[in-house]
Design a protein around this motif. Structure first.
Motif, PDB file in Angstrom:
ATOM      1  N   UNK A   4       0.822  -1.201   0.000  1.00 44.16           N
ATOM      2  CA  UNK A   4       0.000   0.000   0.000  1.00 44.16           C
ATOM      3  C   UNK A   4       0.850   1.243   0.000  1.00 44.16           C
ATOM      4  N   UNK A   5       1.999   1.222   0.638  1.00 46.87           N
ATOM      5  CA  UNK A   5       2.884   2.404   0.661  1.00 46.87           C
ATOM      6  C   UNK A   5       3.519   2.619  -0.676  1.00 46.87           C
ATOM      7  N   UNK A   6       3.826   1.534  -1.361  1.00 47.12           N
ATOM      8  CA  UNK A   6       4.424   1.670  -2.702  1.00 47.12           C
ATOM      9  C   UNK A   6       3.439   2.235  -3.666  1.00 47.12           C
ATOM     10  N   UNK A  12       1.589   9.507  -5.932  1.00 48.96           N
ATOM     11  CA  UNK A  12       2.126  10.847  -5.644  1.00 48.96           C
ATOM     12  C   UNK A  12       3.055  11.298  -6.758  1.00 48.96           C
ATOM     13  N   UNK A  13       3.854  10.443  -7.277  1.00 44.78           N
ATOM     14  CA  UNK A  13       4.795  10.822  -8.328  1.00 44.78           C
ATOM     15  C   UNK A  13       4.056  11.200  -9.590  1.00 44.78           C
ATOM     16  N   UNK A  18       2.190  15.352 -13.365  1.00 44.72           N
ATOM     17  CA  UNK A  18       1.095  16.007 -14.087  1.00 44.72           C
ATOM     18  C   UNK A  18       1.058  17.495 -13.798  1.00 44.72           C
ATOM     19  N   UNK A  19       1.298  17.865 -12.536  1.00 44.27           N
ATOM     20  CA  UNK A  19       1.270  19.272 -12.160  1.00 44.27           C
ATOM     21  C   UNK A  19       2.411  20.036 -12.836  1.00 44.27           C
ATOM     22  N   UNK A  20       3.577  19.412 -12.932  1.00 45.83           N
ATOM     23  CA  UNK A  20       4.706  20.043 -13.600  1.00 45.83           C
ATOM     24  C   UNK A  20       4.429  20.266 -15.066  1.00 45.83           C
TER      25      UNK A  20
END
Length: 245
Positions: A4-6, A12-13, A18-20
């Protein structure tokens, strides 16, 4: 838990990526818009050219029209330049001669004939003639001199038993003439005299009477009788015009 953390990190990446990308697109769009605003288009160029042409046509018209306010700059440009004669300084205190002054007529020469200058004369007064004494008109002064025995005198005083006489020299070429009593003696009178004599008796002379002696050397003498004392002597005055005979 690890799975789940992966998964969560992977999401998040992707979200950041996408924001960049969105930010990059926004930046590119903003840059394009700014470039369009800074670079003028063809329409702007044509508007600027029309404005410049209108300004160039209106400028000469504004210069040609006179200013109603009468500014000093406009009036100075209309003032005529002074001529060369106005710029030349006038000489103070000097009057320019006029043509009439320089063309003054010369005085007319006199038509009267000029009288010839009278010859110079010399007068010797109070000469005392005694027996066997002579006069020479060339002497300066004329004086009574003892007879040299050559008979070359111009006038001599001789005494005889019947009286004394005045006579010209026999070898000098002189002549003797007696002017009438009262006749004024002069050079002209002596040159015009006639009746030359070889001698004149002193006792026959009147005081003040004139005799003319023409010397053989070219001199004219006027002898004026001033009186005598018997046969002892006779006094005379002599005026001489030299080199006039």
């Amino acid at each position: 838990m690890a799975t789940s953390s992966v998964a969560t990190n992977g999401k998040g990446r992707r979200a950041r990526a996408w924001m960049l990308s969105v930010a990059a697109v926004v930046l590119v769009a903003c840059g394009a818009t700014a470039a369009l605003l800074l670079v003028p288009g063809d329409g702007d160029k044509s508007d600027n050219r029309s404005q410049e042409a209108a300004a160039s046509q209106s400028a000469p018209a504004a210069e040609a029209s006179p200013s109603t306010s009468g500014s000093p700059t406009t009036e100075a440009s209309k003032k005529p330049e002074p001529t060369k004669s106005a710029l030349r300084p006038a000489r103070s205190g000097l009057a320019m001669p006029t043509r009439a002054a320089t063309s003054a007529a010369a005085p007319a020469a006199s038509s009267k004939p000029v009288a010839p200058k009278a010859p110079a004369s010399a007068t010797y007064s109070g000469i005392r003639m005694t027996a066997s004494h002579d006069l020479y008109l060339a002497d300066t002064p004329v004086r009574s001199k003892a007879d040299s025995g050559s008979a070359d005198e111009d006038l001599t005083y001789a005494v005889y038993s019947s009286g004394a006489v005045l006579a010209p020299g026999t070898t000098s070429g002189s002549s003797l003439a007696l002017l009438p009593v009262g006749r004024q003696g002069s050079l002209v009178a002596c040159k015009a005299a006639t009746g030359y004599k070889s001698y004149i008796w002193v006792k026959d002379l009147t005081v003040g009477q004139h005799m003319c002696v023409i010397s053989g050397t070219g001199h004219v003498g006027l002898v004026t009788y001033r009186g005598s004392s018997g046969t002892a002597y006779a006094n005379v005055d002599v005026t001489v015009w030299r080199n006039t005979a």
